[in-house]
Design a protein around this motif. Structure first.
Motif, PDB file in Angstrom:
ATOM      1  N   ASP A 154      32.645 -27.016  39.149  1.00  0.00           N
ATOM      2  CA  ASP A 154      33.027 -28.556  39.155  1.00  0.00           C
ATOM      3  C   ASP A 154      33.487 -29.127  38.358  1.00  0.00           C
ATOM      4  O   ASP A 154      33.830 -28.387  37.320  1.00  0.00           O
ATOM      5  N   THR A 155      34.202 -30.361  38.667  1.00  0.00           N
ATOM      6  CA  THR A 155      35.275 -31.343  37.668  1.00  0.00           C
ATOM      7  C   THR A 155      34.276 -32.177  36.679  1.00  0.00           C
ATOM      8  O   THR A 155      33.093 -32.943  37.506  1.00  0.00           O
ATOM      9  N   VAL A 156      34.511 -32.063  35.772  1.00  0.00           N
ATOM     10  CA  VAL A 156      34.289 -32.602  34.613  1.00  0.00           C
ATOM     11  C   VAL A 156      34.924 -32.969  33.571  1.00  0.00           C
ATOM     12  O   VAL A 156      36.221 -33.270  33.818  1.00  0.00           O
ATOM     13  N   LEU A 157      34.377 -34.507  33.104  1.00  0.00           N
ATOM     14  CA  LEU A 157      35.672 -35.095  32.289  1.00  0.00           C
ATOM     15  C   LEU A 157      35.715 -35.021  30.750  1.00  0.00           C
ATOM     16  O   LEU A 157      34.433 -35.094  30.138  1.00  0.00           O
ATOM     17  N   ILE A 158      36.844 -35.019  30.230  1.00  0.00           N
ATOM     18  CA  ILE A 158      36.472 -34.651  28.732  1.00  0.00           C
ATOM     19  C   ILE A 158      37.161 -35.877  28.444  1.00  0.00           C
ATOM     20  O   ILE A 158      38.215 -36.019  28.154  1.00  0.00           O
ATOM     21  N   GLN A 159      36.473 -36.180  27.129  1.00  0.00           N
ATOM     22  CA  GLN A 159      37.133 -36.881  26.223  1.00  0.00           C
ATOM     23  C   GLN A 159      37.252 -37.542  24.761  1.00  0.00           C
ATOM     24  O   GLN A 159      35.855 -36.846  23.933  1.00  0.00           O
ATOM     25  N   PHE A 160      38.270 -37.129  24.225  1.00  0.00           N
ATOM     26  CA  PHE A 160      38.587 -36.528  23.062  1.00  0.00           C
ATOM     27  C   PHE A 160      38.451 -37.945  21.997  1.00  0.00           C
ATOM     28  O   PHE A 160      38.477 -39.036  22.509  1.00  0.00           O
ATOM     29  N   PRO A 161      38.003 -37.799  20.180  1.00  0.00           N
ATOM     30  CA  PRO A 161      37.693 -38.736  19.704  1.00  0.00           C
ATOM     31  C   PRO A 161      38.586 -39.721  19.590  1.00  0.00           C
ATOM     32  O   PRO A 161      38.626 -41.272  19.574  1.00  0.00           O
TER      33      PRO A 161
END
Length: 973
Positions: A553-560
């Motif tokens: 599955d594809t997930v979303l990474i959110q950096f600081p």
């Protein structure tokens, strides 16, 4: 079903009762005060110690078959003509009672038809003002102690005779009533001593009985009270109770839920409090004329209340549609009427499943009674399509026991003492069979769909920690824990919310509630819903999540900084109680939490941590938040670490360190691993970050000795604390605080000083191959916690004389190579650990790094041993600051292995004619010296006791064994 059986003593309590009675009747219990009393009376009468000692061996009677000395040959070490320094110390309760009961019958002489009797026992009765009749001629009856004290002596003899034999039938038959009667018999024996206030020991004796009463209350509850006698006392009559009086007493018993068995009331503090309680009952008060109602009205009201209660129990309310039930519904009535829960009764078992969430620990699978109960439960579970809840740690523990209990091979047994090897092999075989049967039971229940193995909610590998966590974090649910672990039951009983009870299967097929959780069990059945229970802290939100990502599955990474990018999940690389770790295509790892761990507080903590990365190499710090395709937070991104868990490598080195040898590691590698860990701790502390849960599972070690810290999301950072911890890594000041509060709580805000103690424990375990610092030779888990609090560090420091000082205090280092490992570490290492664990001072993480790197350098230079498991002690050098001690190279006379020993210890053993053996076989020899064996004198055929070590040595040498009397005669020739 009779409710009395649910409060029977279990096997552990019966064994404790036997031990309590034995200690009370020993020379350190009542016997001590009886000896002091006899001694005081004889001194007051002017009888010398020598005359007293000699008269103990005088025969009773006139030479017929009933002749018997008060002290049999071989019972004490000595002879009539050799008086010890304190002859009274040789007496116990049995000897004192026989001395006072039959002492006046001993004949000193019978010259000229005149019989002279020994009257020294008369001194006791004269001093304590007790009735006594002395013999005046050859034919007398009823001589000696008179009245009730004669009976007290006879009963004390009976108690002592029973207490001196460890018979299985005595353990099986012991009841709380029997124990209470035996205590009263021994107390009657000392009653005259307490009445004489000018006797020096009277105050101590009264204090002794108060302490014993408190101990009895703590271990077994209050002494049982005779209900019939109390009822006659309430109604002030000696005639049989009338029908109305008996009905009133029965009503009071039912109203106050008193536990009555065989006419005795249990679990009440004292008779006066119980009398006051019974008198408050309306029917009893009406009969006594203390209320304004008539007896008829009181009876009618009581019957109406009983009918109303029974009708209410038969009402079956609707069960809430929840996976975790919060009310016992109709099961409360069924279980209340059942009292105990017979395993063969499907109605009662169904009520259990309706009322409680059923959880099981590993002890149920390891005992035959537990497995039988599970087999009886399985058809009902299948029919109802319900499951037992088993924590993952339970399965792990059972398989670990199965692997670790494999019987030794003949080659391994060849290195052991034959007698000890046989016992060890039998124990391992029993454990192996039990674990094998447990695995079969697990498999059977799993195939039938009756078992659900759930992930561990904590990082602890112990099931009791995980069970306690579940109970504490699901306060609106009610649990019944099936276990054989009494300590777990006590811990559950101490929880403030009282939403869990513990029960075990009895030998007769019943399910017995542990005493510690009986109150919680009754309260859960009595109440509709728990009072003042806050919202479930593990609930996520009211909003249901659309989906949890899986492999591919594809997930979303959110950096600081706000940057976002998509990532496809790789294969799972690990999982635990909180979630699953997946590989990622960007060189890191993604941890996705299980739904029940996605709390708001955890999300807030991770948002803070991702924005405050300390940039410390080796620290797998959270770098970014992970969201699913619906925009819901599900986990975080972290650096990917390589290596093996510290707990599975250094802490489990294998026999003779074979696992570490395969890795190419030696003692220098261990020092480097420890130094690298200390270095990362130093950088963390400089950034005001604390690990909190110091745990060998949270470190990965690579082949080059580099270390990675994982599971950083539980660290203490900013205002966010670490919620978990382990007792062995907890400093003494925190243990003291927990004991004062009466509960364990590892969610406290730690200080750097707290963590420096935890770090020292971890470093010690690394150098000692997983052995904790406070684990002495005779420690159990509870002793270790007490040792942490008191700072009782068992390893010697400075010289070998400290080793003997520790031995005198009972703080002996564990058996095996641990003492040699400690001996070969440098003086600086020893001093640092000694100061920490004895409470004298703690090194900072940076100081530990410096000390450990210097230790590695000393090993590299050849100044310290590089062996993982040294075979002997270190030759101590005065240059290191310790006393210079010359060492002697020796060969064990059992296994033929080479070892060394300090010169002074070697000379001491030669002077004592002790065998020269390596450390392992010396410990075995010491154990045999402590064990006793009854043998027969090869000269006079009298029985006597001798140590097993002496018996083995004499047998091996072909020499005879003589009793103390025969040895004394041989020396006097």
């Amino acid at each position: 079903m009779d409710t009395k059986q649910s409060f029977e003593l279990d096997l552990e309590q019966k064994e404790a009762a036997i031990a309590f009675r034995k200690n009370l009747a020993s020379t350190i219990g009542v016997g001590k005060y009886m000896c002091e009393a006899i001694k005081t009376a004889n001194i007051a009468a002017g009888l010398s110690d020598k005359d007293f000692w000699r008269r103990l061996f005088i025969q009773e009677g006139t030479g017929d078959n009933n002749d018997r000395p008060l002290l049999r040959p071989g019972r004490i070490d000595g002879s009539p003509n050799r008086c010890p320094a304190d002859p009274y110390k040789a007496l116990d309760v049995q000897a004192c009672s026989k001395y006072l009961r039959f002492g006046g019958d001993r004949i000193i002489s019978s010259q000229g038809g005149r019989i002279q009797y020994a009257e020294d026992s008369y001194n006791f009765f004269s001093y304590f003002h007790l009735p006594y009749e002395k013999k005046r001629g050859p034919k007398h009856q009823n001589s000696g102690p008179q009245g009730s004290y004669r009976n007290a002596l006879d009963q004390a003899l009976e108690v002592r005779n029973i207490a001196s034999h460890d018979r299985i039938e005595d353990v099986e038959k012991i009841t709380l009533t029997d124990l209470s009667k035996d205590i009263n018999r021994l107390k009657d024996l000392t009653a005259p001593l307490m009445r004489r206030h000018d006797w020096p020991q009277s105050d101590n004796l009264r204090k002794f009985w108060k302490e014993q009463e408190k101990l009895f209350q703590k271990e077994f509850g209050a002494a049982p009270i005779d209900l019939d006698l109390l009822a006659h006392e309430i109604f002030t009559t000696e005639e049989p109770l009338t029908t109305e009086q008996q009905q009133a007493i029965d009503h009071a018993v039912e109203r106050y839920n008193l536990k009555v068995r065989d006419g005795m009331v249990y679990r009440e503090p004292d008779s006066s409090a119980l009398k006051s309680k019974l008198c408050d009952d309306p029917m009893v008060a009406a009969l006594l004329g203390r209320s304004g109602t008539t007896v008829e009205d009181a009876v009618a009201r009581a019957e109406a209340a009983t009918r109303q209660r029974e009708e209410a129990e038969l009402v079956v309310p609707e069960l809430p549609a929840e996976p975790l039930p919060s009310a016992p519904s109709a099961a409360a009535g069924v279980l209340t009427r059942a009292g105990v829960m017979p395993a063969a009764n499907n109605a009662v078992l169904s009520s259990i499943l309706d009322a409680f969430i059923l959880m099981v620990d590993e002890s149920i699978f390891l005992y035959q009674e537990g497995r039988s109960l599970l087999m009886e439960l399985s058809p009902l579970l299948s029919k109802r399509q319900e499951r037992l809840h088993v924590d993952e740690s339970v399965v792990t523990s059972i398989f670990n026991l199965f692997r670790s209990s494999v019987p030794y091979t003949p080659l391994e047994l060849a290195d052991m003492d034959p007698e000890e090897a046989e016992s060890i092999q039998k124990n391992r075989a029993v454990q192996h069979r039990s674990a094998k049967a447990a695995i079969k039971a697990l498999s059977y229940l799993r195939k039938r769909g009756c078992l659900e193995v759930v992930f561990r909610p904590t990082t602890s590998r112990y099931s009791y920690d995980n069970i306690r966590w579940v109970v504490e974090h699901h306060l609106q649910s009610r649990f019944l824990i099936l276990t054989m672990d009494r300590q777990l039951a006590e811990e559950l009983g101490a929880l403030p919310r009282g939403n869990a009870a513990a029960a075990k299967p009895g030998l007769d097929g019943q399910l017995l509630v542990f005493r510690a959780t009986q109150r919680a069990y009754r309260n859960m059945l009595r109440q509709e819903t728990p009072s003042n229970v806050p919202a479930d802290p593990v609930a996520i939100t009211s909003k249901q999540r659309t989906s949890m990502p899986v492999v591919g599955d594809t997930v979303l990474i959110q950096f600081p900084g706000g940057e976002q990018r998509e990532l496809r999940l790789g294969q799972p690389i690990g999982q635990g109680g909180e979630g699953v770790v997946y590989a990622s295509g960007i060189g890191g790892a993604v941890k996705l939490y299980h739904p029940n761990h996605l709390t708001q507080s955890r999300q807030e903590k991770l948002l803070y941590m991702t924005g405050a990365d300390p940039q410390i190499p080796g620290l797998c710090w959270p770098q970014a938040m992970i969201y699913n395709t619906a925009g819901e937070w599900v986990g975080f991104l972290m650096p990917r670490a390589k290596g093996d868990k510290l707990s599975l490598s250094v802490f489990h080195p294998g026999r003779n360190g074979i696992n570490l040898v395969k890795r190419g590691w030696n003692r220098r590698n261990l020092a480097l691993i420890a130094a690298n860990i200390a270095a990362i701790f130093a950088k963390m502390h400089a950034a005001q970050i604390l690990m909190g849960d110091v745990n060998p599972h949270n470190f990965l070690v690579a082949p080059d000795c580099s270390v990675s810290f994982v599971d950083c999301d539980s660290y203490q950072a900013g205002t966010f604390s670490c919620p978990v911890g382990m007792a062995v890594y907890t400093p003494p000041e925190v243990h003291r605080r927990m004991r004062e509060a009466g509960r364990e709580d590892y969610g406290y805000m730690r200080t750097i000083d707290n963590e420096l103690y935890s770090l020292a424990v971890l470093l010690f375990e690394i150098l000692m191959l997983g052995k904790p610092p406070y684990e002495s030779r005779n420690s159990n888990v509870e002793d270790v916690v007490q040792a942490i609090i008191s700072g009782s560090f068992p390893y010697p420091f400075r010289t070998d004389e400290d080793d003997e000082d520790a031995a005198r205090r009972g703080l002996l280092a564990p058996v095996g190579r641990w003492r040699q490992i400690w001996s070969h570490t440098t003086y600086t290492i020893k001093e640092a650990f000694y100061n920490v664990f004895s409470g004298k001072g703690r090194l900072s993480a940076a100081e530990w790094e410096s000390v450990l790197r210097e230790y590695a350098r000393q090993i590299e230079l050849g100044h310290s041993s590089n062996e993982l498991l040294p075979s002997g002690y270190k030759v101590v050098s005065s240059k290191e600051g310790e006393s210079s001690t010359s060492m002697v190279d020796l060969v064990c006379d059992v296994c033929g292995c080479q070892f060394n020993m300090s010169e002074d210890v070697y000379q001491r053993r030669l002077a004592r004619r002790e065998p020269i053996r390596c450390n392992t076989h010396w410990e075995i020899y010491q154990n045999f010296r402590r064990r006793k064996k009854q043998v027969f004198c090869q000269s006079c055929n009298a029985p006597f006791e001798v140590s097993v070590a002496r018996w083995m040595d004499r047998t091996k040498q072909g020499k005879s064994l003589l009793c103390p009397d025969c040895l004394a005669k041989r020396r006097n020739r």
